[in-house]
Write an enzyme that holds these catalytic residues in place. Structure first.
Site, short mmCIF file in Angstrom:
data_model
loop_
_atom_site.label_atom_id
_atom_site.label_comp_id
_atom_site.label_asym_id
_atom_site.label_seq_id
_atom_site.Cartn_x
_atom_site.Cartn_y
_atom_site.Cartn_z
N LEU A 24 -38.74 29.07 18.99
CA LEU A 24 -37.57 29.62 18.30
C LEU A 24 -36.29 29.02 18.91
O LEU A 24 -36.12 29.00 20.12
CB LEU A 24 -37.56 31.14 18.48
CG LEU A 24 -36.36 31.88 17.86
CD1 LEU A 24 -36.38 31.78 16.34
CD2 LEU A 24 -36.35 33.35 18.30
N ASN A 101 -38.94 19.86 31.89
CA ASN A 101 -39.09 21.30 32.07
C ASN A 101 -40.18 21.65 33.10
O ASN A 101 -40.53 22.82 33.24
CB ASN A 101 -39.45 21.99 30.74
CG ASN A 101 -38.47 21.66 29.65
OD1 ASN A 101 -38.83 21.03 28.66
ND2 ASN A 101 -37.22 22.07 29.82
N ARG A 129 -45.16 27.92 26.75
CA ARG A 129 -44.63 27.18 27.88
C ARG A 129 -44.82 27.95 29.20
O ARG A 129 -44.97 27.35 30.25
CB ARG A 129 -43.16 26.83 27.64
CG ARG A 129 -42.96 26.06 26.32
CD ARG A 129 -42.15 24.83 26.45
NE ARG A 129 -42.63 23.93 27.46
CZ ARG A 129 -41.99 22.82 27.87
NH1 ARG A 129 -40.84 22.52 27.31
NH2 ARG A 129 -42.48 22.04 28.79
N GLU A 163 -35.89 26.92 33.15
CA GLU A 163 -36.40 25.81 32.33
C GLU A 163 -36.35 24.48 33.07
O GLU A 163 -36.50 23.41 32.48
CB GLU A 163 -35.62 25.75 31.01
CG GLU A 163 -35.71 27.02 30.18
CD GLU A 163 -36.96 27.14 29.31
OE1 GLU A 163 -37.42 26.13 28.77
OE2 GLU A 163 -37.49 28.27 29.18
N HIS A 231 -31.85 23.48 25.22
CA HIS A 231 -31.67 23.09 26.63
C HIS A 231 -30.36 22.31 26.73
O HIS A 231 -30.00 21.59 25.79
CB HIS A 231 -32.81 22.17 27.09
CG HIS A 231 -34.13 22.86 27.23
ND1 HIS A 231 -35.31 22.31 26.77
CD2 HIS A 231 -34.47 24.03 27.81
CE1 HIS A 231 -36.32 23.12 27.05
NE2 HIS A 231 -35.84 24.18 27.67
N CYS A 348 -36.47 14.44 27.69
CA CYS A 348 -37.38 15.59 27.84
C CYS A 348 -38.69 15.15 28.47
O CYS A 348 -39.35 15.93 29.15
CB CYS A 348 -37.72 16.21 26.50
SG CYS A 348 -36.34 16.85 25.59
#
Ligand code: SUG
Length: 417
Positions: A24, A101, A129, A163, A231, A348
């Site tokens: 989300l 992350n 996650r 994160e 992020h 990422c």
């Protein structure tokens, strides 16, 4: 500590890579949920990016996918045929590929015990996650097991959401000198979750024994989070003395620059104004989810997703930046489309660790020969495609487990089995 260099540890895309629409606030994840995925192509795209960076910079590391499906998670949630598919899909997620992350990393020059500190991110905001960190920690303890040079911590306890490096930047004269660490957090209460909590950032800074005068805590712009910047690394990235940022990245943009400058006077800001690239276009193309890297020649390069070249406004801005006399001298597009469709760009996919290469377990360092081995394991074992209805089937589970085992064997890392 004379040989400190930055090594990027990319996550190898796991054989269960799929689009389940689990995140989300992550627009790409939501819009591709239910699509057919191509795990083999995804892993090969990631490997090509690594090969390119190895050739350019001479160093490249990698982290391995954890076991999937996570049967322990399925049991703890008592998942059966009647439960929503998303709970099942969470246990199959290959999301550990986004190693930005995986952890927050504070290099040795920043910490008061002269070791490089790593704290795995708890990732508690998202179920798929939140299952990652125990496996991540196990792997970090092997890769960075030399306790004279590294300290690997437990994750920050919930309910503080952490994160990792995606919400952390480091400003320094050179990677081997003491840096200023910038922690960027979100304020909860908006339309989408604020995944990085201020108290988690502050706990990491304490755990890592950072000098409080060399830490800066900054709030993300709530409007950027609402636009899909789940992020901070979707809207800003730093390297050495340069901050490359969208003009709407922070809640108080000028206040953020002032706070960074107070701790690090040599800061050079390369700001992209909203009338050149809107925040929406920046998030769609992931211009800022770039790897901003120092080239052997001393200039900086920006490794961006291919999607940037296809955007008129983003590419026009890149060209005008290159024509100016700024610190970023080259823009290098890379194809990581399979990852991008789940909201993960070039930045990422990598965790930056400043360290002496000889202090890392060499099994986690890439060479051309090892990249060839990985490519043949991926080509021979990773599923070509995964249809959402395949998730949960025994035959796909067997394929995914066997594929990972083949890679662990080839890399002599069977203790992760
Ligand atoms: O956490 N996507 C990841 C993308 C992570 C990007 N990382 C950084 N910005 N550093 C996430 O939202 C999507 C999975 C799915 O929907 O199947 C996902 O987890």
């Amino acid at each position: 500590m004379t040989n400190l260099v930055e090594i990027n540890f990319d996550g190898i895309v796991g054989p269960s890579h799929n689009y389940a629409g689990l995140s989300l606030g992550n627009i790409a994840s939501a819009s591709h949920g239910g699509d057919v995925s191509y795990p083999r192509a995804a892993a090969l795209q990631g490997l090509e990016k690594m090969r390119g960076n190895l050739a350019r910079f001479g160093h490249q590391g990698f982290l391995l996918p954890p076991p999937r499906p996570n049967n322990a998670l399925l049991r703890r949630l008592a998942v059966d045929e009647a439960t929503p598919r998303q709970l099942l899909a969470a246990a199959w997620s290959a999301s550990s590929m986004w190693t930005a992350n995986a952890a927050t990393v504070s290099p040795a020059p920043d910490t008061n015990d002269g070791r490089c500190h790593l704290t795995p991110a708890n990732l508690v905001t998202m179920l798929h996650r939140g299952q990652e960190w125990p496996d991540t920690k196990r792997m970090l303890e092997i890769a960075f097991g030399d306790s004279e040079h590294f300290a690997v911590h437990d994750a920050i306890p919930p309910s503080f959401g952490d994160e990792g490096a995606a919400n952390h930047m480091r400003l320094c004269e050179g990677h081997g000198s003491q840096g200023v660490e910038v922690f960027v957090y979100g304020r909860p209460g908006g339309k989408f979750p604020a995944r990085q909590h201020e108290q988690a950032s502050r706990a990491v800074a304490r755990l890592h024994r950072l000098d409080p005068a060399k830490c800066v805590f900054i709030e993300q712009n709530p409007t950027a989070i609402e636009a899909g910047a789940f992020h901070n690394d979707v809207v800003a990235v730093a390297n050495e003395h340069v901050l490359f940022t969208h003009a709407e990245a922070f809640a108080d943009q000028l206040g953020a620059y002032d706070a960074m400058r107070a701790a690090f006077p040599a800061l050079e800001v390369v700001e992209v104004p909203s009338d050149a690239v809107s925040i929406e276009e920046a998030i769609r193309t992931y211009l800022f989810n770039a790897q901003l890297v120092t080239q052997p020649s001393g200039g900086m390069a920006l490794i961006v997703p291919e999607e940037c070249r296809e955007s008129a406004s983003v590419w026009a801005w890149c060209e005008s930046m290159l024509a100016s006399n700024g610190p970023i001298r080259e823009v290098i597009p890379v194809d990581v489309r399979q990852s991008m469709a789940n909201g993960g760009g070039p930045a990422c996919l990598r965790l930056r660790v400043v360290c002496e290469p000889t202090t890392v377990d060499p099994r986690f360092l890439l060479s051309n020969a090892k990249a060839d081995v990985m490519a043949s394991v991926i080509e021979g074992n990773w599923p070509e495609q995964i249809d959402p209805v395949d998730i949960g089937t025994e035959s796909l589970a067997n394929t995914v487990i066997a594929a990972r085992n083949a890679l662990l064997t080839a890399l002599e890392l069977t203790e992760l089995g």
